[in-house]
Design an enzyme around this catalytic site. Structure first.
Site, mmCIF file in Angstrom:
data_model
loop_
_atom_site.group_PDB
_atom_site.id
_atom_site.type_symbol
_atom_site.label_atom_id
_atom_site.label_comp_id
_atom_site.label_asym_id
_atom_site.label_seq_id
_atom_site.Cartn_x
_atom_site.Cartn_y
_atom_site.Cartn_z
ATOM 1 N N HIS A 1 0.666 -3.279 0.531
ATOM 2 C CA HIS A 1 -0.692 -3.755 0.264
ATOM 3 C C HIS A 1 -1.219 -3.157 -1.031
ATOM 4 C CE1 HIS A 1 -1.085 -0.142 2.749
ATOM 5 N NE2 HIS A 1 -2.232 0.094 2.121
ATOM 6 N N HIS B 1 1.788 -0.474 -2.286
ATOM 7 C CA HIS B 1 2.433 0.595 -1.510
ATOM 8 C C HIS B 1 2.431 0.272 -0.022
ATOM 9 C CE1 HIS B 1 -1.830 1.328 -1.075
ATOM 10 N NE2 HIS B 1 -1.565 2.059 -0.010
ATOM 11 N N ASP C 1 1.691 2.641 3.480
ATOM 12 C CA ASP C 1 0.983 3.894 3.690
ATOM 13 C C ASP C 1 1.916 5.031 4.118
ATOM 14 O OD1 ASP C 1 -1.554 2.946 3.023
ATOM 15 O OD2 ASP C 1 -1.931 2.211 5.060
HETATM 16 FE FE LIG Z 1 -2.905 2.061 1.636
#
Ligand SMILES: [Fe+2]
Length: 304
Positions: free
Chosen positions: A280, A119, A121
């Protein structure tokens, strides 16, 4: 199933970009992205010249790593302030007395970890973070790496025809599958097997926002793919079936091993990543061990 020859990555060599650094040492960590930075001590005020070079390394390498840092809340925030104002996560708890420092904890008995899917953030907000500064406070003896995937390269690797199809398309982002009362983190199973990271489910997670599928990085001008599995829930103007097939392809395409970097944590390590051009993933391969991270998140702008 037919075997397919692996694709040649047009952006290979990106991480060999060598700027002329006067104040810091910058050592590329993997081929696709990531560099270790030497000559910085965040426990003391960092000069303007050094901050400028850190910003350059951040743009060149997408994620930068610092080792052996003495990490304390106030000095961490002093360092982070050089890169922007702080984002406070709406659903995840923080260090007592420091609402800006989000806590990511996995206890030895926890089955699930936080951020265990690829994903970017907080893309469920209209202005997702610029980046996050993640600090290894207590790390497993082995395992628990964080993986990063270069979304400039993910975009570059698409054919011109596919790029043309994505041009002008917007995706719908929401935290509904993750932080709503019906979301993953609110489920009984998750709560039972993951007591570590303090998470508060809320109906506001059902809000939807729109972002371009391909965003132009505001500082480098490069195009990056900008969809992710947990938070991208559809494509504007398309049926669920139509958007699902495109998104299923893109989220898989976006995280191929050849465009990734795997970062090995040590106590006192810091990873500072550009949330605008990376995804990440936190590996969950350390059962029976505790992992405690602090995350300071820098506000970003509306993707265009
Ligand atoms: Fe994250």
């Amino acid at each position: 199933m037919k075997w397919q020859r692996p694709k040649v990555i047009p952006g290979a060599g990106l991480n060999s970009v060598q700027q002329d650094y006067q104040h810091i040492e910058v050592k590329p960590y993997a081929g696709a992205c990531g560099a270790e930075i030497f000559g910085v001590d965040i426990s003391h005020p960092v000069s303007k010249e050094v901050i400028e070079e850190i910003k350059q390394a951040f743009l060149d390498h997408l994620v930068i790593f610092f080792r052996d840092q003495l990490i304390e809340p106030d000095s961490l925030k002093n360092f982070g302030r050089s890169f922007g104002s702080f984002h406070i996560h709406p659903y995840v708890g923080s260090l007592e007395g420091h609402p800006e420092i989000m806590m990511v904890i996995k206890n030895p008995e926890d089955k699930y970890n936080f951020s265990g899917t690829w994903h970017s953030d907080v893309t469920f907000q209209a202005e997702p973070p610029l980046g996050s500064i993640l600090c290894g406070m207590e790390v497993p003896k082995f395992g628990g790496n964080t993986l990063f995937s270069n979304q400039y390269l993910a975009y570059d690797m698409l054919t011109d025809t596919y790029k043309m199809m994505l041009e002008g398309l917007n995706a719908i982002h929401s935290a509904e599958n993750v932080y709503s009362h019906e979301g993953e983190y609110a489920s009984t199973d998750y709560q039972d097997k993951h007591a570590g990271t303090p998470i508060r489910a809320d109906s506001s997670a059902n809000i939807r926002v729109i972002h371009p599928i391909v965003r132009t990085h505001p500082e480098t001008g490069r195009k990056a793919l900008y969809v992710n599995e947990p938070f991208t829930v559809g494509i504007e103007g398309m049926s669920e079936e139509e958007s699902e097939s495109i998104l299923r392809y893109l989220v898989k395409h976006a995280v191929q091993p050849d465009i990734c970097c795997s970062f090995r944590w040590e106590p006192g390590s810091i990873a500072f990543w550009d949330n605008r051009c990376l995804q990440h993933y936190a590996l969950n391969d350390y059962p029976g061990e505790r992992r405690v991270m602090w995350r300071l998140t820098i506000n970003g702008d509306r993707p265009v």
